[in-house]
Design a protein around this motif. Structure first.
Motif, PDB file in Angstrom:
ATOM      1  N   LYS A 158       0.841  -1.192   0.000  1.00  0.00           N
ATOM      2  CA  LYS A 158       0.000   0.000   0.000  1.00  0.00           C
ATOM      3  C   LYS A 158       0.877   1.243   0.000  1.00  0.00           C
ATOM      4  O   LYS A 158       1.806   1.372   0.814  1.00  0.00           O
ATOM      5  CB  LYS A 158      -0.899  -0.001   1.241  1.00  0.00           C
ATOM      6  N   SER A 159       0.613   2.160  -0.924  1.00  0.00           N
ATOM      7  CA  SER A 159       1.399   3.389  -1.005  1.00  0.00           C
ATOM      8  C   SER A 159       1.233   4.220   0.255  1.00  0.00           C
ATOM      9  O   SER A 159       0.145   4.307   0.822  1.00  0.00           O
ATOM     10  CB  SER A 159       0.948   4.208  -2.217  1.00  0.00           C
ATOM     11  N   GLU A 160       2.311   4.862   0.691  1.00  0.00           N
ATOM     12  CA  GLU A 160       2.242   5.716   1.879  1.00  0.00           C
ATOM     13  C   GLU A 160       1.599   7.057   1.569  1.00  0.00           C
ATOM     14  O   GLU A 160       1.380   7.871   2.468  1.00  0.00           O
ATOM     15  CB  GLU A 160       3.631   5.948   2.458  1.00  0.00           C
ATOM     16  N   ASN A 161       1.258   7.303   0.294  1.00  0.00           N
ATOM     17  CA  ASN A 161       0.630   8.565  -0.078  1.00  0.00           C
ATOM     18  C   ASN A 161      -0.885   8.465  -0.216  1.00  0.00           C
ATOM     19  O   ASN A 161      -1.558   9.480  -0.377  1.00  0.00           O
ATOM     20  CB  ASN A 161       1.213   9.067  -1.412  1.00  0.00           C
ATOM     21  N   ALA A 162      -1.438   7.253  -0.232  1.00  0.00           N
ATOM     22  CA  ALA A 162      -2.878   7.063  -0.388  1.00  0.00           C
ATOM     23  C   ALA A 162      -3.439   6.507   0.912  1.00  0.00           C
ATOM     24  O   ALA A 162      -2.847   5.615   1.519  1.00  0.00           O
ATOM     25  CB  ALA A 162      -3.155   6.122  -1.558  1.00  0.00           C
ATOM     26  N   GLN A 163      -4.599   6.965   1.342  1.00  0.00           N
ATOM     27  CA  GLN A 163      -4.866   6.940   2.776  1.00  0.00           C
ATOM     28  C   GLN A 163      -5.403   5.667   3.403  1.00  0.00           C
ATOM     29  O   GLN A 163      -5.018   5.340   4.503  1.00  0.00           O
ATOM     30  CB  GLN A 163      -5.775   8.116   3.125  1.00  0.00           C
ATOM     31  N   SER A 164      -6.311   4.934   2.783  1.00  0.00           N
ATOM     32  CA  SER A 164      -6.909   3.794   3.471  1.00  0.00           C
ATOM     33  C   SER A 164      -6.921   2.545   2.591  1.00  0.00           C
ATOM     34  O   SER A 164      -7.126   2.638   1.380  1.00  0.00           O
ATOM     35  CB  SER A 164      -8.353   4.109   3.887  1.00  0.00           C
ATOM     36  N   ILE A 165      -6.691   1.398   3.216  1.00  0.00           N
ATOM     37  CA  ILE A 165      -6.957   0.127   2.548  1.00  0.00           C
ATOM     38  C   ILE A 165      -8.450  -0.158   2.628  1.00  0.00           C
ATOM     39  O   ILE A 165      -9.103  -0.426   1.620  1.00  0.00           O
ATOM     40  CB  ILE A 165      -6.118  -1.007   3.167  1.00  0.00           C
ATOM     41  N   LEU A 166      -8.997  -0.079   3.839  1.00  0.00           N
ATOM     42  CA  LEU A 166     -10.441  -0.219   4.046  1.00  0.00           C
ATOM     43  C   LEU A 166     -10.997   1.101   4.549  1.00  0.00           C
ATOM     44  O   LEU A 166     -10.363   1.784   5.348  1.00  0.00           O
ATOM     45  CB  LEU A 166     -10.755  -1.291   5.098  1.00  0.00           C
ATOM     46  N   TYR A 167     -12.186   1.460   4.084  1.00  0.00           N
ATOM     47  CA  TYR A 167     -12.898   2.613   4.635  1.00  0.00           C
ATOM     48  C   TYR A 167     -14.321   2.166   4.911  1.00  0.00           C
ATOM     49  O   TYR A 167     -15.043   1.746   4.005  1.00  0.00           O
ATOM     50  CB  TYR A 167     -12.902   3.797   3.678  1.00  0.00           C
ATOM     51  N   LEU A 168     -14.718   2.231   6.192  1.00  0.00           N
ATOM     52  CA  LEU A 168     -16.039   1.766   6.595  1.00  0.00           C
ATOM     53  C   LEU A 168     -16.900   2.980   6.943  1.00  0.00           C
ATOM     54  O   LEU A 168     -16.702   3.630   7.966  1.00  0.00           O
ATOM     55  CB  LEU A 168     -15.931   0.822   7.789  1.00  0.00           C
ATOM     56  N   ASN A 169     -17.834   3.279   6.054  1.00  0.00           N
ATOM     57  CA  ASN A 169     -18.775   4.384   6.266  1.00  0.00           C
ATOM     58  C   ASN A 169     -20.030   3.798   6.893  1.00  0.00           C
ATOM     59  O   ASN A 169     -20.844   3.186   6.224  1.00  0.00           O
ATOM     60  CB  ASN A 169     -19.101   5.048   4.927  1.00  0.00           C
ATOM     61  N   CYS A 170     -20.170   3.993   8.189  1.00  0.00           N
ATOM     62  CA  CYS A 170     -21.230   3.308   8.939  1.00  0.00           C
ATOM     63  C   CYS A 170     -22.411   4.221   9.214  1.00  0.00           C
ATOM     64  O   CYS A 170     -23.047   4.141  10.269  1.00  0.00           O
ATOM     65  CB  CYS A 170     -20.652   2.745  10.226  1.00  0.00           C
ATOM     66  N   GLY A 171     -22.709   5.109   8.263  1.00  0.00           N
ATOM     67  CA  GLY A 171     -23.830   6.023   8.449  1.00  0.00           C
ATOM     68  C   GLY A 171     -25.187   5.365   8.357  1.00  0.00           C
ATOM     69  O   GLY A 171     -26.188   5.926   8.798  1.00  0.00           O
ATOM     70  N   SER A 172     -25.242   4.162   7.775  1.00  0.00           N
ATOM     71  CA  SER A 172     -26.507   3.442   7.612  1.00  0.00           C
ATOM     72  C   SER A 172     -26.567   2.260   8.565  1.00  0.00           C
ATOM     73  O   SER A 172     -25.551   1.633   8.875  1.00  0.00           O
ATOM     74  CB  SER A 172     -26.636   2.949   6.165  1.00  0.00           C
ATOM     75  N   SER A 173     -27.772   1.903   9.006  1.00  0.00           N
ATOM     76  CA  SER A 173     -27.919   0.762   9.903  1.00  0.00           C
ATOM     77  C   SER A 173     -27.529  -0.548   9.223  1.00  0.00           C
ATOM     78  O   SER A 173     -27.253  -1.539   9.902  1.00  0.00           O
ATOM     79  CB  SER A 173     -29.365   0.664  10.408  1.00  0.00           C
ATOM     80  N   THR A 174     -27.489  -0.579   7.881  1.00  0.00           N
ATOM     81  CA  THR A 174     -27.089  -1.820   7.209  1.00  0.00           C
ATOM     82  C   THR A 174     -25.665  -2.223   7.571  1.00  0.00           C
ATOM     83  O   THR A 174     -25.326  -3.399   7.558  1.00  0.00           O
ATOM     84  CB  THR A 174     -27.209  -1.684   5.681  1.00  0.00           C
ATOM     85  N   SER A 175     -24.823  -1.250   7.933  1.00  0.00           N
ATOM     86  CA  SER A 175     -23.459  -1.579   8.351  1.00  0.00           C
ATOM     87  C   SER A 175     -23.438  -2.265   9.713  1.00  0.00           C
ATOM     88  O   SER A 175     -22.422  -2.807  10.122  1.00  0.00           O
ATOM     89  CB  SER A 175     -22.598  -0.322   8.397  1.00  0.00           C
ATOM     90  N   ARG A 176     -24.581  -2.217  10.401  1.00  0.00           N
ATOM     91  CA  ARG A 176     -24.732  -2.910  11.680  1.00  0.00           C
ATOM     92  C   ARG A 176     -25.748  -4.051  11.561  1.00  0.00           C
ATOM     93  O   ARG A 176     -26.468  -4.372  12.502  1.00  0.00           O
ATOM     94  CB  ARG A 176     -25.145  -1.912  12.765  1.00  0.00           C
ATOM     95  N   LEU A 203     -18.660  11.809  14.041  1.00  0.00           N
ATOM     96  CA  LEU A 203     -18.376  11.597  15.465  1.00  0.00           C
ATOM     97  C   LEU A 203     -19.337  12.422  16.317  1.00  0.00           C
ATOM     98  O   LEU A 203     -19.528  13.608  16.085  1.00  0.00           O
ATOM     99  CB  LEU A 203     -16.934  11.994  15.780  1.00  0.00           C
ATOM    100  N   GLY A 204     -19.949  11.762  17.295  1.00  0.00           N
ATOM    101  CA  GLY A 204     -20.897  12.432  18.163  1.00  0.00           C
ATOM    102  C   GLY A 204     -22.339  12.256  17.746  1.00  0.00           C
ATOM    103  O   GLY A 204     -23.250  12.609  18.495  1.00  0.00           O
ATOM    104  N   GLN A 205     -22.573  11.726  16.557  1.00  0.00           N
ATOM    105  CA  GLN A 205     -23.933  11.490  16.092  1.00  0.00           C
ATOM    106  C   GLN A 205     -24.383  10.082  16.468  1.00  0.00           C
ATOM    107  O   GLN A 205     -23.599   9.137  16.438  1.00  0.00           O
ATOM    108  CB  GLN A 205     -24.017  11.677  14.573  1.00  0.00           C
ATOM    109  N   ASP A 206     -25.647   9.943  16.790  1.00  0.00           N
ATOM    110  CA  ASP A 206     -26.185   8.635  17.138  1.00  0.00           C
ATOM    111  C   ASP A 206     -26.255   7.731  15.925  1.00  0.00           C
ATOM    112  O   ASP A 206     -26.479   8.175  14.801  1.00  0.00           O
ATOM    113  CB  ASP A 206     -27.601   8.777  17.731  1.00  0.00           C
ATOM    114  N   ASN A 207     -26.071   6.427  16.158  1.00  0.00           N
ATOM    115  CA  ASN A 207     -26.268   5.401  15.133  1.00  0.00           C
ATOM    116  C   ASN A 207     -25.424   5.647  13.882  1.00  0.00           C
ATOM    117  O   ASN A 207     -25.886   5.525  12.754  1.00  0.00           O
ATOM    118  CB  ASN A 207     -27.752   5.302  14.755  1.00  0.00           C
TER     119      ASN A 207
END
Length: 847
Positions: A213-231, A270-274
């Protein structure tokens, strides 16, 4: 393309018995995730074998639930573009005969390779299919020489190789196993949310390898958990994604790098519910990261656990650093320039103190200082920032403190990410304010004598979308040509401490705000408190407190309108101020013309922001002619000042931000107003005028309609106020409309983009008398035909808010049609809220 569905069906059937005849070689990890779902067993032979990109796409298109599509290891799957998986099927490697290849080395070790411009999209729309055990699986495939770009569509798009939408209903995860990603030849973007695997849903990833993984590109995985489907589709009984037996490896150790194995959660949430992820990482290996897990975006952290709810056990961190348990403490750093300062901030843990030195060896003169966590930035005595330097405080930096630093000879320009919370400012504060904890600025010194700064209405030395407390700070020598020292954009609940029901606003105490010199006609503010275009909207107010501050060279302390030389422009009228000192008093000479001609001459000679006053009494005659406003002046009446006869006010291009207040209109004629092509029949004619946050302001006006008793006195069904532009009409009264005349009090036409900018009509009083059958309205929004407002783009997208007004005597309250017979008068004649962008809260009718 070879179909062998029979073998697959036989194998699946056998799986219900003794499992003989099938190679269940290396199933995805069976870590207990709280779900009863078990993965579909893998057959020996693929349902379909494909060797080209065209065959692969055709096979996916014709596949049925449960099919296994084998990608031949001798096939060419380069530059496919987007592969859409919206059904419960499996992609995995197979040999040329369609035999599914084991990933454990017992049969063969080759993998089918996807390369070039390719991505796999598992879209949100598939959620209705991918549940109750119906899973997508991608297994035993390699990704090499990838060119990353946008993957997916709509709101579930990302820059990624595998993009997973909001799928995860009934705790049914997307399965990824035995995959190989070799980033040594990847071409990839460097945005903070770009990733090899991006997921808004539930994903189980096992036994896969992510290397180089290049040290200039930021994430291997990015988990956007804004939806309940991620839970797993449930917030009350969450089941997050699982990551087991994987290897995540950087190409090289970089202890100051920003690259993550996984960003777990969206920092701005951060700080938001669910919005949390509830993920589990077990038996993974992380190579060339400095330390394993942190709740802040520390340098070289493998797991950036935004919400602090990740469970991690038996993971291995491999590097050459002795202490791998906690991030380095940046409190002992001594940065000499902005690059070193940013590196120190990246490496710091929350709560660390970073000291800014003073003297010739320190150069803080060019660049953006980015603060992404709760650090303390403290200057030694004499610490100085100069030039094109600014400080950008990101949303996640709750609790940041900045103190004892001076700012001189600053060039004010864009600070922050232009696609996010940027502003023209020196200190730019994002949506910080969780748990009523914001940003603290103390003992700072701003000397504007050598500043180069823009002059926009929201440009400021300190711009904040969040909670900021400022104390013991000096703001000196502010130019009279640049508008704000502070600008408080309170559109987010962060500006109220994260709560709309129990707000805690920003606090300003013991500061000095000083203009370079007294300018009684200037527009410069110590603070604009709230966004003017948000007036009338709920939960946009600031609830600030100003205590024991000194304001020098301002004419007045506080106003709810943008008056000249007012220190505090309190847009929402909810600021608390006490024990503040105003050290100067304006001596502006009142301009009071006697006739319409003299009014126009005064406007022509006026500077922007000048107040021109209409006099009251017999010596003042404003009964004939057109008053033309072509700049942002204030036309204000003495108590009793009256416009009569056929006199009208034509507001034309260049007048955005102009204000008309405290005038009585008792016209006996409504005539064509203006000399341009956009002249219209009105008493006040607002042409296609208005800019962002700069409506035409009409406030405290009185319209006496009783002198007009015949339709002959109204040219072409003219209106008292007609607007094609952006205006705010507040605290005004209209008495008493005649239902026997076709004559709207306020007529808004939305054919121009200026007319769709968010006009506000708030806190006014309208009345009507009679019981006639003329089509007429207190407020008409849009054009009508046959007694109904047209159902068209111009009428459905006017974006007008009519709020907190009182209407007396009208037959209809809010209608989109007044019909063709009987009483046809309406308080609000417009497209309804349910069919348009108009809003009508808090009005009262016939009370």
């Amino acid at each position: 393309m070879k179909k062998t569905t029979l073998a697959s069906l036989i194998c699946i059937a056998l799986s219900a018995g003794a499992l003989s005849g099938c190679d269940f070689y290396d199933e995805p990890s069976t870590t207990d995730t709280g779900s009863e779902i078990t993965p579909e067993p893998t057959p020996e032979v693929a349902s379909t074998i494909v060797t080209t990109t065209a065959e692969l796409l055709a096979a996916i298109d014709s596949a049925q639930t449960g099919d296994f599509i084998g990608l031949s290891t001798v096939g060419d799957f380069s530059n496919i573009g987007t592969i859409v998986l919206n059904k419960a099927i499996t992609l995995l490697s197979a040999d040329a005969e369609g035999n599914i290849i084991s990933a454990d080395g017992e049969t063969v070790t080759e993998q089918a390779v996807l390369s070039g411009a390719v991505c796999i999209d598992i879209p949100t729309e598939a959620v209705e299919v991918l549940n109750d055990g119906n899973q997508v699986r991608i297994s035993n495939i390699a990704f090499e020489n990838i060119t990353m770009d946008s993957c997916g569509s709509g709101e579930s798009t990302s820059n990624s190789i595998i993009n997973i939408g909001k799928v995860g209903k009934d705790k049914t995860a997307v399965l990824l196993d035995n995959l190989t990603f070799d980033g040594s030849s990847f071409t990839e973007p460097t945005g903070s949310s770009d990733a090899w695997v991006y997921s808004r849903g539930l994903v189980d990833l096992s036994d896969s390898t992510f290397t180089n993984k290049s040290e200039n590109a930021q994430s291997i995985l990015y988990l956007n958990c804004g939806s309940s489907t991620s839970r797993g589709g449930s917030n009350d009984d969450p089941r997050g994604s699982t990551f087991t037996g994987n290897t995540f490896s950087l190409a090289a150790l970089n202890s100051a790098g920003v690259v993550k194995a996984a960003t777990i959660g969206v920092p701005s949430n951060l700080g938001q519910d669910n919005k949390n992820c509830a993920t589990t990482f077990t038996d993974n290996t992380f190579e060339n990261f400095t330390y394993l897990i942190s709740e802040t975006s520390d340098a070289s952290t493998a797991l950036y656990d935004v919400f602090g709810d990740t469970v991690q056990t038996e993971n291995t961190l491999i590097n050459d650093i002795d202490d791998t348990t906690t991030p380095p403490d940046a409190g002992v750093s001594n940065p000499k320039n902005i690059a070193e300062l940013n590196a120190a901030i990246l490496a710091a843990t929350a709560g660390s103190t970073i000291t800014v030195g003073a003297g010739d060896e320190y150069d803080f003169s060019a660049g953006t200082i980015t603060i992404d966590k709760a650090i303390k930035l403290v200057g030694e005595d004499g610490a100085l920032f100069t030039g094109s330097t600014c400080i950008d405080v990101l949303d996640a930096a709750v609790g940041t403190e900045i103190s004892n630093i001076s700012f001189k000879n600053i060039t004010v320009d864009v600070c922050g990410d232009p696609s996010g919370s940027a502003s023209n400012s020196i200190i730019n504060i994002g949506k910080v304010g969780k748990d009523k904890l914001g940003v603290t600025l103390d003992k700072l010194n701003f000397d504007g004598a050598g500043f180069i700064e823009p002059t926009g209405s929201s440009d400021a030395w300190v711009y904040s979308r969040g909670l900021v407390d400022i104390s013991n700070t000096t703001f000196a020598n502010k130019s009279a040509d640049a508008q704000n020292i502070l600008y408080l954009n309170c559109g987010s609940s962060a500006a109220r401490g994260g709560s709309n029901t129990d707000p805690r606003g920003s606090i300003f105490s013991s500061n000095t705000f000083a203009l370079a010199e007294l300018n009684a006609s200037g527009m410069t503010k110590a603070a604009t408190i709230g966004v003017p275009s948000n007036l009338g909207q709920e939960n946009k107010n600031c609830a600030t407190t100003f205590t024991d501050n000194t304001f020098t060279n301002f004419s007045a302390l506080i106003s709810v309108t943008e008056d000249n030389s007012t220190a505090l422009y309190d847009v929402f009228g909810d600021t608390t101020e006490s024990d503040n000192i105003l050290e100067s008093t304006a001596t502006e000479e009142t301009v009071m013309p006697f006739t319409v001609a003299e009014v126009n001459a005064a406007i022509a000679a006026a500077e922007v922001g000048t107040t021109i006053t209409l006099g009251a009494g017999e010596t003042y005659d404003y009964s004939s002619g057109v008053i033309t406003i072509d700049k942002a002046i204030k036309l204000v009446g003495q108590d009793g000042a009256t416009i009569s006869g056929s006199t009208c006010i034509d507001i034309i291009d260049g007048a955005a931000g102009a204000e008309i207040s405290n005038i009585i209109f008792s016209n006996d004629a409504i005539a064509l107003c203006g000399t341009t092509d956009d002249a219209k029949e009105a008493v006040i004619n607002i042409q296609k005028v208005g800019e962002d946050e700069m409506p035409i302001l009409l406030t405290g006006l009185t319209f006496d309609t009783t002198n007009i008793t015949s339709q002959d006195q109204i040219e072409n069904k003219g209106a008292w106020i007609r607007s094609y532009g952006f205006m705010n009409l507040t605290n005004s009264s209209f008495t008493t409309q005649d239902s026997g005349l076709q004559n709207d009090l306020v007529k808004l036409t939305c054919s121009s983009s200026k007319g769709k900018m968010g006009t506000l009509i708030d806190g006014n009083a309208f009345s009507i008398a009679g019981a006639d059958s003329k089509e007429t309205a207190a407020i008409k929004i849009g054009d009508s035909s046959s007694g109904a407002i047209k159902d068209a783009d111009n009428e459905n997208n006017c974006n007008v808010t009519v709020s907190n007004n009182s209407f007396s005597g009208y037959t209809f309250d809010i209608v989109n049609s007044v019909g063709s017979s009987g009483a046809r008068d309406a308080a609000i004649f417009a497209r309804l809220e349910s069919e348009s962008t108009n809003l009508f809260p808090g009005n009262t009718f016939n009370q």
